[in-house]
Scaffold this active site. Structure first.
Site, PDB file in Angstrom:
ATOM      1  CG  ASP A  11      36.412  37.842  29.799  1.00 56.87           C
ATOM      2  OD1 ASP A  11      37.156  37.083  30.422  1.00 56.87           O
ATOM      3  OD2 ASP A  11      35.393  38.372  30.295  1.00 56.87           O
ATOM      4  CG  ASP A  53      32.118  35.851  34.395  1.00 56.05           C
ATOM      5  OD1 ASP A  53      30.908  35.602  34.449  1.00 56.05           O
ATOM      6  OD2 ASP A  53      32.702  36.595  35.204  1.00 56.05           O
ATOM      7  N   GLY A  62      36.917  39.106  36.185  1.00 53.10           N
ATOM      8  CA  GLY A  62      38.200  38.884  35.519  1.00 53.10           C
ATOM      9  C   GLY A  62      39.355  38.584  36.458  1.00 53.10           C
ATOM     10  NE  ARG A  83      37.924  28.807  41.784  1.00 52.11           N
ATOM     11  CZ  ARG A  83      38.163  27.566  41.396  1.00 52.11           C
ATOM     12  NH1 ARG A  83      38.527  26.668  42.288  1.00 52.11           N
ATOM     13  NH2 ARG A  83      38.040  27.197  40.131  1.00 52.11           N
ATOM     14  CB  SER A  87      36.764  30.702  34.568  1.00 55.10           C
ATOM     15  OG  SER A  87      36.070  29.639  35.184  1.00 55.10           O
ATOM     16  CG  ASN A 128      34.722  26.086  37.252  1.00 55.53           C
ATOM     17  OD1 ASN A 128      34.743  24.890  37.500  1.00 55.53           O
ATOM     18  ND2 ASN A 128      34.923  27.011  38.173  1.00 55.53           N
ATOM     19  CG  ASP A 147      33.376  41.275  31.847  1.00 54.99           C
ATOM     20  OD1 ASP A 147      34.390  40.594  31.585  1.00 54.99           O
ATOM     21  OD2 ASP A 147      32.651  41.058  32.828  1.00 54.99           O
TER      22      ASP A 147
HETATM   23  P1  B16 Z   1      36.892  30.233  38.538  1.00 56.95           P
HETATM   24  P2  B16 Z   1      36.640  35.584  32.944  1.00 56.95           P
HETATM   25  C1  B16 Z   1      36.615  35.067  35.581  1.00 56.95           C
HETATM   26  O1  B16 Z   1      36.195  34.748  34.277  1.00 56.95           O
HETATM   27  C2  B16 Z   1      35.491  35.725  36.359  1.00 56.95           C
HETATM   28  O2  B16 Z   1      35.142  36.959  35.774  1.00 56.95           O
HETATM   29  C3  B16 Z   1      35.934  35.945  37.791  1.00 56.95           C
HETATM   30  O3  B16 Z   1      34.902  36.540  38.529  1.00 56.95           O
HETATM   31  C4  B16 Z   1      36.339  34.597  38.392  1.00 56.95           C
HETATM   32  O4  B16 Z   1      36.789  34.758  39.724  1.00 56.95           O
HETATM   33  C5  B16 Z   1      37.446  33.981  37.537  1.00 56.95           C
HETATM   34  O5  B16 Z   1      36.985  33.837  36.211  1.00 56.95           O
HETATM   35  C6  B16 Z   1      37.907  32.636  38.066  1.00 56.95           C
HETATM   36  O6  B16 Z   1      36.866  31.708  37.914  1.00 56.95           O
HETATM   37  O7  B16 Z   1      36.675  30.376  39.997  1.00 56.95           O
HETATM   38  O8  B16 Z   1      35.776  29.540  37.809  1.00 56.95           O
HETATM   39  O9  B16 Z   1      38.237  29.631  38.205  1.00 56.95           O
HETATM   40  O10 B16 Z   1      35.980  36.909  33.050  1.00 56.95           O
HETATM   41  O11 B16 Z   1      38.157  35.644  32.906  1.00 56.95           O
HETATM   42  O12 B16 Z   1      36.066  34.739  31.827  1.00 56.95           O
HETATM   43 MG    MG Z   2      34.998  38.635  32.225  1.00 56.02          MG
END
Ligand code: B16
Ligand code: MG
Length: 218
Positions: A11, A13, A48, A51, A116, A118, A170
């Site tokens: 993963d 974030d 995880g 959005r 994400s 991003n 996480d």
């Molecule tokens: P975005 P992961 C997740 O990343 C984040 O943990 C989560 O808090 C966030 O809302 C999600 O990505 C979407 O992110 O808004 O940038 O598309 O833990 O899957 O790496």
């Molecule tokens: Mg994560």
């Protein structure tokens, strides 16, 4: 006896980068503007989670129009992307890069599977875009964690069977997704969040290469 695992899916974030702090600040700024109470503990529930799902959790019973929902999501992302502009290799969690390089030296495949949208920006900003064999993100599949789809897609892209993959996560949603995909979950974080994983470490830096190799070669 179980065979040796062939790949480790990470993963992003909260496992490879410390971007959860930026997610927190962006949601906090937005929540303050909208008059919604929001704490760091609340932010943990958003780990995880996509959005849109995050916003539903944040709004609780509060009703908003589809347009307003979209506008709030966009605004949160603007704030998050603004913060991502400050990113450097210092945002890579301690020990993460060394772990991936060590696996690669031993011929074990590696992937990033993050919900994400991003993901590419984060990997570019921290200078690790070329570190992984495969990158899958919020654009790769429709159903996000806790559905196993993103991890199954990563395994397919790696050319490895799901049962030959370990997942480092996480978030509770991510650990559930790994279990649903018949993969070996390795949790990062406290028992309350990562307790369902087969193995658990408090932080990424606690997983040494030796320990990880023991786990995947059992
Ligand atoms: P975005 P992961 C997740 O990343 C984040 O943990 C989560 O808090 C966030 O809302 C999600 O990505 C979407 O992110 O808004 O940038 O598309 O833990 O899957 O790496
Ligand atoms: Mg994560």
């Amino acid at each position: 006896m179980r065979r040796k695992l062939k790949a480790v899916i990470f993963d992003l974030d909260g496992v490879i980068t410390d971007t959860s702090e930026y997610h927190y600040r962006a949601w906090k700024r937005l929540a303050d503007e909208e008059g919604i109470p929001f704490t760091r503990d609340d932010n943990d529930k958003l780990r995880g989670v996509s959005r849109g799902e995050c916003l539903k959790i944040l709004l609780k019973e509060k009703q908003v129009s589809d347009e307003k929902f979209q506008e709030i999501m966009n605004r949160k992302n603007e704030y998050y992307v603004e913060l991502l502009g400050q990113m450097t290799s210092k945002n890579i969690l301690s020990g993460a890069k060394e772990l991936v390089l060590g696996l690669k030296r031993r011929g074990i495949k590696t992937a990033i599977a993050s919900v994400s949208k991003n993901t590419r920006t984060v990997l570019q900003g921290t200078g690790i875009e070329d570190l992984f064999d495969v990158i899958v993100d919020g654009y790769s599949v429709k159903n996000t964690k806790p559905a196993p789809d993103i991890f199954l897609f990563a395994a397919k892209e790696l050319g490895v069977k799901p049962e030959d993959c370990a997942v480092v996560e996480d978030a509770e949603a991510g650990i559930d997704a790994a279990l649903a995909g018949n993969m070996l979950p390795i949790g990062i974080g406290p028992e309350e969040r990562a307790g369902k994983a087969r193995y658990r470490f408090e932080k990424t830096g606690d997983i040494t290469l030796t320990k990880l190799l023991e786990i995947i070669n059992f």
